[in-house]
Motif scaffolding. Structure first.
Motif, PDB file in Angstrom:
ATOM      1  N   UNK F  44       0.374  -1.251   0.308  1.00 54.31           N
ATOM      2  CA  UNK F  44      -0.067  -0.071  -0.795  1.00 54.31           C
ATOM      3  C   UNK F  44       0.644   0.957  -0.082  1.00 54.31           C
ATOM      4  N   UNK F  45       0.968   2.175  -1.170  1.00 51.82           N
ATOM      5  CA  UNK F  45       1.285   3.196  -0.775  1.00 51.82           C
ATOM      6  C   UNK F  45       0.406   4.535  -0.625  1.00 51.82           C
ATOM      7  N   UNK F  46       1.187   5.601  -0.046  1.00 49.97           N
ATOM      8  CA  UNK F  46       0.852   7.085   0.707  1.00 49.97           C
ATOM      9  C   UNK F  46       1.939   7.971  -0.276  1.00 49.97           C
ATOM     10  N   UNK F  47       1.221   8.815  -0.953  1.00 52.99           N
ATOM     11  CA  UNK F  47       2.201   9.596  -1.460  1.00 52.99           C
ATOM     12  C   UNK F  47       1.649  11.116  -1.327  1.00 52.99           C
ATOM     13  N   UNK F  48       2.677  12.153  -0.752  1.00 50.84           N
ATOM     14  CA  UNK F  48       2.042  13.404  -0.506  1.00 50.84           C
ATOM     15  C   UNK F  48       3.149  14.007  -0.889  1.00 50.84           C
ATOM     16  N   UNK F  49       2.795  15.873  -1.625  1.00 56.30           N
ATOM     17  CA  UNK F  49       3.392  16.005  -1.718  1.00 56.30           C
ATOM     18  C   UNK F  49       3.180  18.075  -1.738  1.00 56.30           C
ATOM     19  N   UNK F  50       4.177  18.983  -1.646  1.00 61.78           N
ATOM     20  CA  UNK F  50       3.798  20.510  -1.495  1.00 61.78           C
ATOM     21  C   UNK F  50       3.884  20.698  -3.138  1.00 61.78           C
ATOM     22  N   UNK F  51       2.998  21.108  -4.044  1.00 62.98           N
ATOM     23  CA  UNK F  51       3.416  21.325  -5.107  1.00 62.98           C
ATOM     24  C   UNK F  51       3.908  22.988  -5.770  1.00 62.98           C
ATOM     25  N   UNK F  52       4.921  22.549  -6.351  1.00 62.42           N
ATOM     26  CA  UNK F  52       5.425  23.955  -6.525  1.00 62.42           C
ATOM     27  C   UNK F  52       4.569  24.315  -8.038  1.00 62.42           C
ATOM     28  N   UNK F  53       4.963  24.324  -9.385  1.00 67.99           N
ATOM     29  CA  UNK F  53       4.310  24.842 -10.591  1.00 67.99           C
ATOM     30  C   UNK F  53       3.628  23.360 -10.759  1.00 67.99           C
ATOM     31  N   UNK F  54       3.384  22.269 -11.135  1.00 67.40           N
ATOM     32  CA  UNK F  54       2.927  21.441 -11.593  1.00 67.40           C
ATOM     33  C   UNK F  54       2.039  20.497 -10.555  1.00 67.40           C
ATOM     34  N   UNK F  55       1.000  19.765 -10.813  1.00 70.65           N
ATOM     35  CA  UNK F  55       0.375  18.787  -9.815  1.00 70.65           C
ATOM     36  C   UNK F  55       0.249  17.445 -10.804  1.00 70.65           C
ATOM     37  N   UNK F  56       0.035  16.768  -9.813  1.00 70.84           N
ATOM     38  CA  UNK F  56       0.412  14.731 -10.566  1.00 70.84           C
ATOM     39  C   UNK F  56      -1.393  14.589 -10.970  1.00 70.84           C
ATOM     40  N   UNK F  97       7.072   9.817  -0.294  1.00 74.01           N
ATOM     41  CA  UNK F  97       6.592   8.435  -0.342  1.00 74.01           C
ATOM     42  C   UNK F  97       6.641   7.207   0.978  1.00 74.01           C
ATOM     43  N   UNK F  98       5.333   6.581   0.592  1.00 74.48           N
ATOM     44  CA  UNK F  98       5.549   5.500   1.631  1.00 74.48           C
ATOM     45  C   UNK F  98       5.085   3.966   1.374  1.00 74.48           C
ATOM     46  N   UNK F  99       5.986   3.101   0.772  1.00 71.67           N
ATOM     47  CA  UNK F  99       5.459   1.823   0.396  1.00 71.67           C
ATOM     48  C   UNK F  99       5.037   1.042   1.865  1.00 71.67           C
ATOM     49  N   UNK F 100       4.526   0.799   1.983  1.00 74.13           N
ATOM     50  CA  UNK F 100       4.126  -0.192   3.039  1.00 74.13           C
ATOM     51  C   UNK F 100       3.956  -1.561   2.379  1.00 74.13           C
ATOM     52  N   UNK F 101       5.128  -2.540   2.744  1.00 77.63           N
ATOM     53  CA  UNK F 101       4.498  -3.706   2.020  1.00 77.63           C
ATOM     54  C   UNK F 101       4.381  -4.778   2.868  1.00 77.63           C
ATOM     55  N   UNK F 102       3.800  -5.857   2.152  1.00 76.60           N
ATOM     56  CA  UNK F 102       2.679  -7.416   2.939  1.00 76.60           C
ATOM     57  C   UNK F 102       4.309  -7.761   3.869  1.00 76.60           C
ATOM     58  N   UNK F 103       3.548  -9.018   4.482  1.00 75.07           N
ATOM     59  CA  UNK F 103       4.052  -9.633   5.679  1.00 75.07           C
ATOM     60  C   UNK F 103       5.238 -10.781   4.630  1.00 75.07           C
ATOM     61  N   UNK F 104       6.730 -10.734   4.658  1.00 71.67           N
ATOM     62  CA  UNK F 104       7.175 -11.493   4.145  1.00 71.67           C
ATOM     63  C   UNK F 104       8.212 -11.988   4.985  1.00 71.67           C
ATOM     64  N   UNK F 105       8.678 -13.767   5.597  1.00 71.08           N
ATOM     65  CA  UNK F 105       9.739 -14.355   6.250  1.00 71.08           C
ATOM     66  C   UNK F 105       8.796 -13.525   7.790  1.00 71.08           C
ATOM     67  N   UNK F 106       7.522 -13.296   7.784  1.00 71.22           N
ATOM     68  CA  UNK F 106       6.765 -12.919   9.173  1.00 71.22           C
ATOM     69  C   UNK F 106       7.168 -11.502   9.931  1.00 71.22           C
ATOM     70  N   UNK F 107       7.514 -11.361   8.755  1.00 73.49           N
ATOM     71  CA  UNK F 107       8.150  -9.424   8.432  1.00 73.49           C
ATOM     72  C   UNK F 107       6.984  -8.039   7.607  1.00 73.49           C
TER      73      UNK F 107
END
Ligand SMILES: [Ca+2]
Ligand SMILES: [Ca+2]
Ligand SMILES: [Ca+2]
Ligand SMILES: [Ca+2]
Ligand SMILES: [Ca+2]
Ligand SMILES: [Ca+2]
Ligand SMILES: [Ca+2]
Ligand SMILES: [Ca+2]
Ligand SMILES: [Ca+2]
Ligand SMILES: [Ca+2]
Ligand SMILES: [Ca+2]
Ligand SMILES: [Ca+2]
Ligand SMILES: [Ca+2]
Ligand SMILES: [Ca+2]
Ligand SMILES: [Ca+2]
Ligand SMILES: [Ca+2]
Lengths: 135, 135, 135, 135, 135, 135, 135, 135, 135, 135
Positions: F44-56, F97-107
């Motif tokens: 699950x990703x969370x993306x946050x930014x303060x735009x300058x001249x452009x937005x996504x 940018x936060x990438x929250x990766x699902x459990x692998x190897x119990x972690x």
């Protein structure tokens, strides 16, 4: 061939060493032994760090945590030791290790150890950019 | 031989005195008496500290909290007293004691006492490193 | 004059005896002693009942729960005893007593006792109407 | 003298054998080994039962769960075995054992085993009274 | 040698075929393609069943769910198909498959398929004992 | 005509370039492949930014995330790459940018990358005003 | 003799005036009248302060909040007035009053008033030590 | 070409008509107008049904809910009307429509309408199998 | 002209009298007086019913609940009275009134009253269809 | 006479202009139209501000938010416009507007706009006192 527990933390090169960013591991499976009684202790660990030149390899971290299974370990000591071992393996710019130990005597214990890199290799500005952990 | 309540907090040497790190206790079992009415009061305590040379021994903390069971104690006073006793026992670099008292007169009361070590033995940089408590 | 703990449960007439309805008490403040070690035990109780001719008076329930403070009491036994005492005091059409005891030896214990009135005074239809507890 | 792990479940006489009531244990600390790989598995167990003539003694339950620490155990098998052992020790009127095993291969597994006493000793009315577990 | 996606569900003998008990899998990782647009769909699956003579092997379930990754699949159809495939593989006494699909057009969709074994091999009493899933 | 995955992030002019404000995207649908085993990874990703001249542009962000579906990608690397690509496309004043990766190897693994604009175009005061994300 | 509502806040001497610590009250029971329509308004208040020489007596706070029951009071005004009255009664080193008013016109309103002691009696260092409230 | 609101619910053939299974839609976006004041009302709808020969097409459901945007609609009436329209479109074996309307006058309103198919086409056994909704 | 409190519950014709469906009100704003002490009591009410020929008008329900503001009312009695008044006003097929009273003496009280229509006007099948409330 | 939507924000004098305090509105009911497709968008807004000489009148805020119902509005633009309009109406010392838009294309969007008063009328100390929002 099945894996074995091992205190040998494996590493890989940081893919973005020019940037301060955080890697956080959620480790809900940890058990060791109480040094006084020999009875099992359980804890949930959270480990987060800002890598410098090296990162911790995930599978070796699993084997590392497993390696405490049959060792006697005080709450305060083992949390510091895990922090020390990660520092030794990857010299991170910043590191936090939290050990959240299950209730004993009606009381839960949470030990939180933080380390910041010092000296010539450290970029002073880096600490400012280190992100707060997501809640 | 069964344990007895005791105000005598036992200590052990801090296994990592060169580092500022935090130990947090979650104590959901606390009861004392209202000094005005003699009726029972209940609270949940949270205690966290950055140790200096000594740490609080967990079992003695349990017996210490037990020792208030038959004492009259105002909310504001008893939370400060617990903080004072821990300061006296281990002189921590930093300490926070929270007493979360159950509803009386439709109102809940939370008392939060913080202490920081002063003087020659304190390392000024230490406070910066003291970790925020995990939520 | 301050109140005293008392095992004497007070009652008042049910204001709506022609109807099956439920009264549920949430009692987060309970402590007794472990009969083996003499150390304090803590629990949260939930009590709910369908009254017949009598209801439990709230203040006397508080004093009743307080009366266990200095008694030795096994988890399974004390929950049954509280149920028995309420049955004796008000002969409810239905009663459930839950004792949720805090962690001991890493294990929490929840004891749930249910009683239903039998015999000539009971209205068979009543059980069907007894409401499920709100979650 | 420290305790030892033991598969020997201790019992004590049910203090209220004339009534169907439920005893529920919350056991968040359990670990065994995967029989295929030898790697640690972790689970949280919930055990609840309606006692007949005997109850499970809490400390022996702790030692019983500990006894799986170094054994290989499949999820489905070990949950059934724990149920079988409790049935053998106390012949409860009703029993439920839940083993909630941590994520493996991205998948969590929850095994739930229920047992009801059959035959001459069982009171048919008992099942109706057996309380649903509190959520 | 890395694993491959496969629709071939592996099984193993039920270790407790004389008892009705439940095995529940929590599968938060599932993706397929929308048959109309070719765009990815995501879902979380929950699968629970009462085994008869066979159980589903966990690793093969992971590979089975993976096998939908590049297939077009309608929400209602794929949930039924997964149920059908498990029925074919292990003929469970009872089965529930839930597919919880992420929001499309502002609307989330949850499809729940239940199967019960019929005919000679089924024990009528079994259904009564089938445990409700823990919430 | 159905959409296609694309690494081409579309932009539009920031409607309020004189003000530092934050745009945060919650992206619960992300999957790629493990470069070592070829097996699917989910995050699950969370993306946050303060735009300058452009937005996504939102739809192009969806197609961009989709474009990783069949690529091998290490957790630490892919999170940095997504941050790099957004920086290249819109040169934001600030980005996390936060990438929250699902459990692998119990972690479970959470990677958090933060970027701040440097140099002549940056307004130093801007950082102070950048709002903390709502929890 | 039953209590009466009263705007007269009672105080007692701070048991630890040499230390900055926080006392927080959770007041879920508050009602007043809308000055425009005369209809009831409801709110939950949270009050926290760092005492100087005096503390607020709990029972008088209950009677004080009760005293608004039949008064017309705008949300913004009444929250400021409660803060002013507490400042007048105990001159705290720091005070926060939050009034969380129930939905009107589809909109909920939360008013938060903060006060800090100024002038000769204030210890500048005190503010740094004032603890953040536990969440 | 952009979509238009429409009361015309589209359908598709049930892919598994031999089985009773449930399809549940979570519709958090709904608004209509109050017939008395003309002001907007908002609600969250939950719709779940056991299909017979037809299923509701998801995109047409979105357009259907949109079609209430400029209509006056009482809470009790509109929830019944939505149920009637779905019954007319797909004649489901079972249907539940919940309209959870936002607070007006300090009171929230939840309307729950259930329909079951009657007559020759209905399979009596079906109702037993209809799954309870997941919480 | 501002509204006034009133015990006069207004009604309107049930828009779907041929169907058993449920209307549930969430009333978080209720206060009355303790008949013994004259001090305020607070409660949250939940009211749900299956209408027959009439429904409760929402605004009059608000004024009805307001009308208890200055009345002395025991918990058990007032919950039954509210149920009685609604039964008298609309003769619902089924009704449940829950009064969740705030903590007094450390104990919270929840009173739940259920009513079902009897006699000639009642359709026996109706009870089966009455939906369980969503949790 | 029913109300009408209106972009005209009404104000009233700040009852405590000498103090920096915060007023926070929770606005869960907002809808506008997508400028590209004409389809409805939904959002929840949170607005909080430190008033200077004027406050926003609650009912006019409701009508103001209503006025977007039939307008096309991009997420980023409309959140800035609402902030601009409030700044124009009351010139607050500080303002934050959050627009939390529902999922589109599998992605949720949260836009957060902050404004601080500049120039002669502003008291520099005020910002320090501006309270953090309660979580
Ligand atoms: Ca803990
Ligand atoms: Ca982080
Ligand atoms: Ca509290
Ligand atoms: Ca900490
Ligand atoms: Ca418990
Ligand atoms: Ca109830
Ligand atoms: Ca699990
Ligand atoms: Ca139970
Ligand atoms: Ca969903
Ligand atoms: Ca995670
Ligand atoms: Ca609110
Ligand atoms: Ca509601
Ligand atoms: Ca379902
Ligand atoms: Ca309550
Ligand atoms: Ca969102
Ligand atoms: Ca605030």
């Amino acid at each position: 061939m099945p894996s074995q527990p091992s205190k040998d933390l494996q590493t890989f090169p940081n893919p973005a060493p020019d940037r301060d960013y955080e890697i956080a591991f959620d480790v809900p499976e940890f058990t060791c032994l109480c040094p006084l009684t020999g009875q099992p202790d359980f804890a949930k660990f959270k480990i987060r760090y800002v890598p410098d030149q090296l990162c911790v390899e995930l599978k070796s971290l699993k084997l590392y945590m497993w390696a405490y299974r049959n060792e006697g370990a005080f709450h305060e000591k083992v949390t510091n030791t895990i922090a020390d071992d990660i520092v030794r393996a990857i010299q991170p710019r910043k590191l936090t290790v939290e050990g959240d130990f299950f209730v004993r005597g009606g009381i839960g214990t949470l030990v939180t150890v933080t380390h910041e890199k010092k000296g010539k290799g450290a970029k002073p500005a880096a600490k400012k950019n280190a992100p707060a952990r997501r809640k």
